[in-house]
Structures are given as structure tokens and as C-alpha cells.
Design a protein around this motif. Structure first.
Motif, PDB file in Angstrom:
ATOM      1  N   LYS A 115       0.920  -1.344   0.187  1.00 39.44           N
ATOM      2  CA  LYS A 115      -0.048  -0.147  -0.081  1.00 39.44           C
ATOM      3  C   LYS A 115       0.834   1.206   0.118  1.00 39.44           C
ATOM      4  O   LYS A 115       0.548   2.321  -0.511  1.00 39.44           O
ATOM      5  N   LEU A 119       0.502   4.356  -2.563  1.00 41.87           N
ATOM      6  CA  LEU A 119       0.134   5.692  -2.208  1.00 41.87           C
ATOM      7  C   LEU A 119       1.488   6.485  -2.517  1.00 41.87           C
ATOM      8  O   LEU A 119       1.323   7.738  -2.977  1.00 41.87           O
ATOM      9  N   LEU A 123       1.298  10.078  -4.932  1.00 47.00           N
ATOM     10  CA  LEU A 123       1.921  11.241  -4.554  1.00 47.00           C
ATOM     11  C   LEU A 123       2.912  11.926  -5.398  1.00 47.00           C
ATOM     12  O   LEU A 123       2.890  12.931  -5.999  1.00 47.00           O
TER      13      LEU A 123
END
Length: 289
Positions: A115, A119, A123
Motif C-alpha cells: 500500500k 500511495l 503522491l
């Protein structure tokens, strides 16, 4: 190693665009670039190639595939795209490469994805979008997909395949030797492209612009970047390495500030912060991920 690789590749985009403006045919540029690389590396690697010939012969299918996707296709897609589209478009598509690597590693069961990598990827992409859109959504919404954009999608896919299967290799070769082997096999795929372009009347003018361009491309995006990238992927994996490709358009912005006197604006700051956060998260290890 990843920072150096992406810095050199950022220069590759800028020089590639310069070459298109100087009417240097893209496929000819690829052919002469890698021919020069082959000549530069030969004195340093021929003994290692002979020494490791059994390993090379036993892994010919994978080596041909790596050469085909990286040397044979990615460079051609990149330079062709820069003939038909702006650098901002090519840079935008370049941010999709980490996603392609993560997806292909998952698809071919090469690496697990956690994860934090997802993420971090999100970003980093938002960071790059902040820079190339100047935080103006209309810049992103009004990008029209043209021939160059579609060609760059091919580059995204081929580099994703190269990076994913590079991590999957079960043999070990010295990095410069690996680069030379890939260069050798890659020229087999590049030469027909050069002949086709030549048959279409697209000829290279041998002048100082071509010489300077080839010297930079041979030493930095070719030998330097491939050496650093291959070494880094073998150390930290294709997924985590792929996130660093988001630094390419970031470095392109920095070089534009230095060489073209562009100003560092608020959107540059926001983009830089998001990229750094993304790189941090993508390198966070998760147990049992």
C-alpha cells in the motif's frame, strides 16, 4: 544510483528535443548513439564478455528481450515522440512508467506490491502534475492526444517491461558488461529502423551539433543511466526503483531554470514536496507485504 540515472535521462529528453529541432532523424540518432556506446565500452568489457560467454548464451532469450524493449524500442519511441509532441506531453506520459512497472510486476508475479508503494506512486504523480500543469487544471484538461503522445505510450510500456523482467533475471553479469551485451543485441533491432529511415530520404548531417549530441547521449543517458538503473533495480527492486522515474520531469524543470533562466514558482515547491514524500513512502518496507 537512481538519482544519477534519472538526472541523465532528464537530459536525454532535452537533447532529444534539441535534435528534433536540428532536423537530426530520430532513428538515425538512436543508431549512431548506440553504435558509439558499443565502441566506447568494447575495450573495457570484451574480456568479461568472453569470460561470461556461457552465462550469456544460456540466457539469450531474456537478454534479447531486455535489449529489444530498452535499447531497441524505448529510445526510438522517445525520440519519435519528441518530433511530434512537446516535452511537457512526453514528461507527463513519463510519470506513468512507475505505474506500468508496478502493474507489470504484479501481472507477471515478479514482485509483490504494498500500500505504501501505491500511495507513494500517487503522491509522486500528483507532484509531477503540479509542476507540468503549474497547478492549473486547464493545462491538463486541454492536452490533446496526438501522434507523438500515442508513440510515447509505447515507450511507457516497453520500459515497464524492461524494468520488470530485469529484476526477474536469475544470472549475474558485471553491470558494464550487461550494458554492452544489451547494446550489442539492441543494435540488431535498431539497424533495420535506421535503414528504413535512410530509405525514406532522412539523412544525418555530420556537424558539431550532431557530435556534441552523440557524446552526451553515449556517455550519460546510455552508459551512465543504464549502469546506475540496472544496479539499483538489482538492489531495491523494480517497484521501488520505478518511483524514482518521477524525478525525470522534475530534473528537467531544474535544468530549465538553470539554462533558460526560468523562475522557481510556488507550483515547483508543491511538486517537489509531493515527489519527496512519494519517494519516501515508496521506499518504506512492509513486513509480510
Amino acid at each position: 544510483m537512481l538519482v544519477c540515472a534519472t538526472l541523465f535521462w532528464a537530459g536525454n529528453f532535452m537533447v532529444g528535443k534539441f535534435a528534433s529541432l536540428e532536423n537530426i532523424p530520430p532513428m538515425s540518432l538512436v543508431f549512431f548513439r548506440w553504435s558509439l556506446v558499443w565502441l566506447i565500452l568494447l575495450p573495457f568489457t570484451y574480456k568479461e564478455i568472453i569470460k561470461n560467454k556461457v552465462i550469456i548464451i544460456n540466457n539469450l532469450p531474456l537478454l534479447f528481450f531486455l535489449a529489444f524493449t530498452s535499447v531497441g524500442l524505448f529510445n526510438t519511441f522517445t525520440y519519435l515522440s519528441l518530433v511530434h509532441t512537446q516535452v511537457i506531453n512526453a514528461s507527463l506520459f513519463n510519470t506513468a512508467i512507475p505505474a506500468a512497472i508496478i502493474f507489470l510486476c504484479f501481472l507477471f508475479k515478479i514482485e509483490k506490491t504494498n500500500k505504501f508503494q501505491i500511495l507513494g506512486l500517487i503522491l509522486s504523480v500528483f507532484g509531477i502534475l503540479s509542476i507540468i500543469t503549474k497547478l492549473d487544471l486547464n493545462v491538463l484538461l486541454t492536452l490533446n492526444f496526438n501522434k507523438g503522445d500515442l508513440i510515447m505510450i509505447g515507450g511507457v510500456i516497453t520500459w515497464g517491461l524492461y524494468s520488470a523482467f530485469l529484476k526477474n533475471k536469475k544470472f549475474t553479469l558485471p553491470l558494464l558488461t550487461l550494458v554492452h551485451v544489451l547494446c550489442t543485441f539492441g543494435l540488431i533491432f535498431i539497424f533495420p529502423q535506421f535503414l528504413y529511415e535512410y530509405s525514406q530520404g532522412l539523412r544525418v548531417s555530420f556537424n558539431s551539433n550532431l557530435y556534441y549530441t552523440l557524446i552526451y547521449l553515449a556517455l550519460f543517458p546510455s552508459i551512465g543511466s543504464y549502469y546506475c538503473w540496472a544496479g539499483a533495480v538489482s538492489i531495491i527492486g523494480a517497484n521501488r526503483a520505478g518511483i524514482f522515474l518521477s524525478l525525470i520531469p522534475f530534473f528537467s524543470t531544474i535544468m530549465a531554470i538553470i539554462f533558460f533562466n526560468e523562475q522557481f514558482n510556488f507550483f515547483h515547491l508543491i511538486g517537489s514536496i509531493l515527489i519527496i514524500l512519494g519517494l519516501f513512502l515508496s521506499n518504506k518496507k512492509v513486513q509480510n507485504a
